[in-house]
Design a protein around this motif. Sequence first.
Motif, PDB file in Angstrom:
ATOM      1  N   LYS A 243       1.011  -1.264   0.029  1.00  0.00           N
ATOM      2  CA  LYS A 243       0.150  -0.297  -0.259  1.00  0.00           C
ATOM      3  C   LYS A 243       0.799   1.168  -0.447  1.00  0.00           C
ATOM      4  CE  LYS A 243      -3.927  -1.853   2.185  1.00  0.00           C
ATOM      5  NZ  LYS A 243      -4.654  -2.318   3.752  1.00  0.00           N
ATOM      6  N   THR A 244       2.446   1.864   0.633  1.00  0.00           N
ATOM      7  CA  THR A 244       3.558   2.323   0.690  1.00  0.00           C
ATOM      8  C   THR A 244       4.007   2.884  -0.428  1.00  0.00           C
ATOM      9  OG1 THR A 244       2.972   1.885   3.178  1.00  0.00           O
ATOM     10  CG2 THR A 244       4.675   3.565   2.017  1.00  0.00           C
ATOM     11  N   ASP A 245       3.815   3.798  -0.797  1.00  0.00           N
ATOM     12  CA  ASP A 245       4.658   4.272  -1.694  1.00  0.00           C
ATOM     13  C   ASP A 245       4.807   6.220  -1.787  1.00  0.00           C
ATOM     14  OD1 ASP A 245       2.284   5.070  -3.021  1.00  0.00           O
ATOM     15  OD2 ASP A 245       2.464   5.192  -4.972  1.00  0.00           O
ATOM     16  N   GLY A 246       4.711   6.321  -0.660  1.00  0.00           N
ATOM     17  CA  GLY A 246       5.187   7.390  -0.566  1.00  0.00           C
ATOM     18  C   GLY A 246       4.381   8.625  -0.122  1.00  0.00           C
ATOM     19  N   PHE A 247       4.436   9.400   0.206  1.00  0.00           N
ATOM     20  CA  PHE A 247       2.907  10.608   0.427  1.00  0.00           C
ATOM     21  C   PHE A 247       3.000  11.182  -0.859  1.00  0.00           C
ATOM     22  CE2 PHE A 247       4.462  10.016   4.804  1.00  0.00           C
ATOM     23  CZ  PHE A 247       3.728   9.245   5.931  1.00  0.00           C
ATOM     24  N   SER A 248       1.791  12.088  -0.717  1.00  0.00           N
ATOM     25  CA  SER A 248       2.290  12.816  -2.257  1.00  0.00           C
ATOM     26  C   SER A 248       0.620  13.748  -1.834  1.00  0.00           C
ATOM     27  CB  SER A 248       1.554  12.244  -3.530  1.00  0.00           C
ATOM     28  OG  SER A 248       0.535  11.214  -3.537  1.00  0.00           O
ATOM     29  N   TRP A 249       0.582  14.954  -2.255  1.00  0.00           N
ATOM     30  CA  TRP A 249      -0.598  16.094  -1.907  1.00  0.00           C
ATOM     31  C   TRP A 249      -1.915  15.000  -2.449  1.00  0.00           C
ATOM     32  CZ3 TRP A 249       0.112  19.260   1.114  1.00  0.00           C
ATOM     33  CH2 TRP A 249       1.259  20.331   1.173  1.00  0.00           C
ATOM     34  N   GLU A 250      -1.683  13.980  -3.603  1.00  0.00           N
ATOM     35  CA  GLU A 250      -3.004  13.818  -3.748  1.00  0.00           C
ATOM     36  C   GLU A 250      -3.625  12.990  -2.603  1.00  0.00           C
ATOM     37  OE1 GLU A 250      -6.120  12.627  -6.474  1.00  0.00           O
ATOM     38  OE2 GLU A 250      -4.910  14.744  -6.520  1.00  0.00           O
ATOM     39  N   LYS A 251      -2.585  12.093  -2.052  1.00  0.00           N
ATOM     40  CA  LYS A 251      -2.800  11.287  -1.344  1.00  0.00           C
ATOM     41  C   LYS A 251      -3.309  11.811  -0.093  1.00  0.00           C
ATOM     42  CE  LYS A 251      -0.694   6.801  -1.350  1.00  0.00           C
ATOM     43  NZ  LYS A 251       0.304   6.002  -0.203  1.00  0.00           N
ATOM     44  N   VAL A 302      -0.916  14.325  15.350  1.00  0.00           N
ATOM     45  CA  VAL A 302      -0.355  13.439  14.218  1.00  0.00           C
ATOM     46  C   VAL A 302      -0.606  12.120  13.887  1.00  0.00           C
ATOM     47  CG1 VAL A 302       1.959  12.046  14.182  1.00  0.00           C
ATOM     48  CG2 VAL A 302       1.722  14.335  16.014  1.00  0.00           C
ATOM     49  N   GLY A 303      -1.551  11.817  15.084  1.00  0.00           N
ATOM     50  CA  GLY A 303      -2.099  10.205  14.101  1.00  0.00           C
ATOM     51  C   GLY A 303      -3.418  10.291  12.761  1.00  0.00           C
ATOM     52  N   LEU A 304      -3.859  11.827  13.037  1.00  0.00           N
ATOM     53  CA  LEU A 304      -4.897  12.815  12.349  1.00  0.00           C
ATOM     54  C   LEU A 304      -3.955  12.654  10.937  1.00  0.00           C
ATOM     55  CD1 LEU A 304      -7.413  13.559  14.120  1.00  0.00           C
ATOM     56  CD2 LEU A 304      -7.815  11.605  12.883  1.00  0.00           C
ATOM     57  N   THR A 305      -2.737  13.648  11.053  1.00  0.00           N
ATOM     58  CA  THR A 305      -2.126  13.777  10.021  1.00  0.00           C
ATOM     59  C   THR A 305      -1.882  12.166   9.129  1.00  0.00           C
ATOM     60  OG1 THR A 305      -1.508  16.106  11.307  1.00  0.00           O
ATOM     61  CG2 THR A 305      -0.311  14.623   9.311  1.00  0.00           C
ATOM     62  N   PHE A 306      -1.569  11.371  10.029  1.00  0.00           N
ATOM     63  CA  PHE A 306      -1.167  10.308   9.463  1.00  0.00           C
ATOM     64  C   PHE A 306      -2.105   9.548   8.438  1.00  0.00           C
ATOM     65  CE2 PHE A 306      -0.997   5.675   8.681  1.00  0.00           C
ATOM     66  CZ  PHE A 306       0.118   4.787   7.935  1.00  0.00           C
ATOM     67  N   VAL A 307      -2.920   9.359   9.041  1.00  0.00           N
ATOM     68  CA  VAL A 307      -4.028   9.477   8.247  1.00  0.00           C
ATOM     69  C   VAL A 307      -4.317  10.098   6.893  1.00  0.00           C
ATOM     70  CG1 VAL A 307      -7.348   9.391   8.314  1.00  0.00           C
ATOM     71  CG2 VAL A 307      -5.621   8.700  10.526  1.00  0.00           C
ATOM     72  N   VAL A 308      -4.924  11.338   6.964  1.00  0.00           N
ATOM     73  CA  VAL A 308      -4.838  12.254   5.719  1.00  0.00           C
ATOM     74  C   VAL A 308      -3.741  12.132   5.255  1.00  0.00           C
ATOM     75  CG1 VAL A 308      -4.880  14.331   4.938  1.00  0.00           C
ATOM     76  CG2 VAL A 308      -6.086  13.798   6.985  1.00  0.00           C
ATOM     77  N   MET A 309      -1.975  11.914   5.542  1.00  0.00           N
ATOM     78  CA  MET A 309      -1.195  11.827   4.273  1.00  0.00           C
ATOM     79  C   MET A 309      -1.255  10.009   4.265  1.00  0.00           C
ATOM     80  SD  MET A 309      -0.179  15.152   4.382  1.00  0.00           S
ATOM     81  CE  MET A 309       1.538  14.963   3.406  1.00  0.00           C
ATOM     82  N   SER A 310      -1.866   9.480   4.881  1.00  0.00           N
ATOM     83  CA  SER A 310      -1.597   8.150   4.031  1.00  0.00           C
ATOM     84  C   SER A 310      -2.778   7.511   2.920  1.00  0.00           C
ATOM     85  CB  SER A 310      -1.980   7.342   4.933  1.00  0.00           C
ATOM     86  OG  SER A 310      -2.735   6.906   6.007  1.00  0.00           O
ATOM     87  N   GLY A 311      -3.471   8.985   2.293  1.00  0.00           N
ATOM     88  CA  GLY A 311      -5.241   8.760   2.220  1.00  0.00           C
ATOM     89  C   GLY A 311      -6.324   7.833   2.436  1.00  0.00           C
ATOM     90  N   GLY A 312      -6.102   7.284   4.139  1.00  0.00           N
ATOM     91  CA  GLY A 312      -7.231   6.880   4.185  1.00  0.00           C
ATOM     92  C   GLY A 312      -7.474   5.785   4.473  1.00  0.00           C
TER      93      GLY A 312
END
Length: 563
Positions: A243-251, A302-312
Amino acid sequence: MRILRHRHVSYWLPALLGAGLLVMAGLLLLGPGGRDDTYKTLWPAEALAKTGSIVNYNGDAIEQSSSLLHVLLLGGLEAISGESIAELNLGFLIFCGLAGIFLSLWVARLVGIPLHWSMGMALGGHGLWAYWTMGGLDAVLAADCWLLFLGSFLVATNSGRWWLCLPTAVLLVLARPEHGLVAIGALGLSLGLQLVLKSPADERPERKQLLYAILVVATALAALIAWRIWHGGYWLPQSARAKTDGFSWEKARHGLGYLWLETYRHLELIPLWLGLLLGCGRMVLRRQASLGGSLLLSIILVGLTFVVMSGGDWMENGRFIVPMLPLLTLNFYLEMGQIVEKWRLPIQIGYLAACIGGLLWVAMHFNLGYSPLHSPNPNRIPAQLSFAERNNKVHLRDAYPLAALLQEHDRIYQRKGAKVNILSQQAGFMLYHLAHRRFGEFRFVDLVGLCTSDFTECSVTQGRGRMRGGLNMDLVYLFDDLERIQKECGFARPDIVFGLDDATMQLGKSLEQHGYEIVAWQMGDMPSGGSLFPGMQVEAYEFVAIDTVWSAGEGMSTVSFDR
């Protein structure tokens, strides 16, 4: 009312009220919910109990579960009890859901949040908490680990014994792949808030405790990464790698959409978001930053930031929000202590009413379980299914195709005299039961790479991109480029392919163009959960197809559920 002010009663009363509400909601209203991804954890737990090794369906040293802690605890329980692992998992997660209520109130006292009789019920009666308590996956276990870590840190700070964080830090990093990084980020943010909002001379011992805690978590995380590299060759479990290929603005855009959609579906989250905004505003504008309060907010942010940056997440009922739900609830009650006293009780009662209303809404529209009050017709249930399986729409949907999969596997295995090659994107219920009965007689390839590394390591497919459900693969692409994938990656043509479809049989029919024959076809919709609380509609369309080399000429068998 004097008795309610006694410190023991003020703890046990809300805890017991919340626990009672959770048990009634889970067992009588919702039933065993969740998706068949549960079995990606059940299989390595069973393998651990029986062989002492953590392996995937093929027996390879691959972590197919996203929660190593869940695997370890569940495997230990099965080794001790010898009971059905599906039933053990349901009971274990009910325990975790109940424990979350008691742990929340314990942490509330440590943070300095006044206990209120509605606090336990606000969590136990919350639709998201109740659903995932019955949902088979690790969401409530992850939440418990955050509560244990925060509580142990505050106890360690008060006692000066920073090593008290070590056991809970180990549990935390084992619970989810991202927890170690989130914890270090939250501790760092809390340290920054302490430095910015207070003078350098204030609370120096507390800042030292934060540095100690960062060191402890980093040590636990480094040890886990070292074990993973030794065990499977990678620092992440296979499910995360796919599932993981880094963070992006699209995610991030998808992650924000995820939070918005879950809030739209579960309006009882709105007070929690407002409480979060009030907490941030109070901390920054009024420069109020107690250690417990700042760390509570930091973990949430920080936990919710991860949720957002990982795309949910793609699953229902806020699975990625649930690990933060007890902390969000505590923060809400913390902020309620800052407002005018005459408004506190109406707001708290209103929030509790919203939680219970949300619970009923989940049961009506977003529930995948059958409560015991509305179990499906026993005559339609295959034999030897556990309570957790026969009362879940997704598991019951897969029970009939499982019989066809077993039959075709056995027939091909006898003719082939070697392992049967099986391909699917569905790597839960059916693969677990196949491995439970026929381990070592087949080789499974997970189309989206959550359980096997065939396509995540293949030079042709590894660059296909990632989605919230795994590697961006599908059957149409695979068979269109099959010759190249076979040549460059050593991929063996599947003997059996199975998966979900729709009423048009579009996906199954596409396989016929590549030399496959559909031998089993299921259609219709799964029975609802009753007239008052029907739950989520689940389509039953599913197929099993075999390579025509193994055709027996018996045609296609069908099973139809009533709409």
